[in-house]
Scaffold this motif. Structure first.
Motif, PDB file in Angstrom:
ATOM      1  N   HIS A 189       0.831  -1.209   0.000  1.00 35.42           N
ATOM      2  CA  HIS A 189       0.000   0.000   0.000  1.00 35.42           C
ATOM      3  C   HIS A 189       0.868   1.263   0.000  1.00 35.42           C
ATOM      4  O   HIS A 189       0.725   2.138   0.859  1.00 35.42           O
ATOM      5  N   ILE A 191      -8.853   1.580   5.762  1.00 32.29           N
ATOM      6  CA  ILE A 191      -8.431   1.882   4.394  1.00 32.29           C
ATOM      7  C   ILE A 191      -7.871   0.641   3.714  1.00 32.29           C
ATOM      8  O   ILE A 191      -8.101   0.407   2.526  1.00 32.29           O
ATOM      9  N   GLU A 192      -7.134  -0.182   4.465  1.00 33.11           N
ATOM     10  CA  GLU A 192      -6.496  -1.368   3.899  1.00 33.11           C
ATOM     11  C   GLU A 192      -7.497  -2.486   3.599  1.00 33.11           C
ATOM     12  O   GLU A 192      -7.378  -3.181   2.592  1.00 33.11           O
ATOM     13  N   ILE A 229      -0.920   4.597   0.072  1.00 33.45           N
ATOM     14  CA  ILE A 229      -1.433   5.027   1.375  1.00 33.45           C
ATOM     15  C   ILE A 229      -0.323   5.705   2.162  1.00 33.45           C
ATOM     16  O   ILE A 229      -0.526   6.768   2.760  1.00 33.45           O
TER      17      ILE A 229
END
Length: 272
Positions: free
Chosen positions: A168, A254-255, A171
């Motif tokens: 990610h 979010i993940e 992010i």
């Protein structure tokens, strides 16, 4: 994006928030160094059936200042209650992330009649371990000394927010850009709030008072909180349910948004 930017003034300091959807109210409280925007996926789904209130805590997001009359997270809990009361909301569900989970627990302890349920996501309501305090204090010392969150520190913090070894990168980069973009005054404000979040009281001493429906969730690959802490909380809180989410770190929302949304929808729907 949560574009509804509203504000409520406390001691001449604006506390910013978004208010989306209709139905029973859910109060979302983010963790240290994050902001209300992390709840986008949850609000998009839950606002179909609930009224979602997402708040930028002092020094975070659009709440760029720190209320000098705020002495502890207990005071922050009171500030959140003042804001929510101004919206004519008598009862609400609480979803807290990181230090937001501690604040949510403080609200539930002080305002049990108003609190319908409590969700603790990647948080720990006991004392912060000394080894963590030492690490975080170095961050605060650097911020206070330079009056900014430089790119290197912002990247260090951001890398710890996601699952270790995850892909990610977007992010991490987005989170670091946000932190390093804070003004000097906001950097100092977030440091002041962080000091209270790190050196918090041990609410385990009052845990027997948490008799409301409670859910504890942790990302299995969390670099800032441990799975052991989730077991400790769920064991101590009477009737609490515990869930672990794989392939997720501190920013589980979010993940792994779909996995978290499913747990939240099922839990909130079960609360009578």
């Amino acid at each position: 994006m949560l574009t509804t930017d509203l504000q409520y003034s406390i001691d001449n300091h604006p506390l910013h928030f978004a208010d989306i959807g209709n139905g029973e109210a859910i109060i979302f409280l983010h963790g240290l160094f994050a902001n209300s925007q992390i709840w986008q996926a949850q609000c998009q789904e839950l606002s179909k059936h609930y009224r979602c209130i997402t708040i930028d805590l002092w020094g975070h997001g659009n709440s760029t200042t720190f209320n000098e009359n705020c002495q502890s997270l207990v005071d922050v809990a009171d500030h959140i209650d003042q804001l929510v009361s101004s919206l004519k909301i008598d009862q609400y569900h609480l979803i807290g992330h990181g230090c937001g989970a501690t604040i949510a627990a403080e609200i539930a302890l002080k305002y049990p009649v108003k609190t319908k349920s409590l969700t603790l996501l990647n948080g720990f309501i006991g004392y912060e371990p000394q080894v963590n305090c030492a690490k975080y204090q170095l961050w605060l010392d650097e911020i206070n000394q330079t009056q900014k969150i430089n790119h290197q520190l912002a990247t260090t913090i951001s890398q710890l927010m996601v699952a270790k070894g995850s892909n990610h990168q977007h992010i991490i980069e987005g989170f670091a850009k946000q932190l390093s973009g804070y003004s000097d005054t906001q950097a100092v404000a977030i440091s002041q709030f962080a000091h209270q979040a790190i050196y918090k009281r041990d609410t385990f001493e009052l845990v027997e008072q948490l008799t409301l429906p409670t859910m504890v969730i942790v990302g299995v690959e969390n670099q800032l909180r441990t799975v052991l802490e989730s077991y400790l909380m769920s064991d101590e809180i009477d009737g609490a349910c515990l869930h672990h989410i794989s392939n997720a770190g501190h920013l589980t929302m979010i993940e792994q948004p779909e996995a978290l949304n499913t747990l939240l929808s099922q839990f909130l729907g079960s609360v009578k």
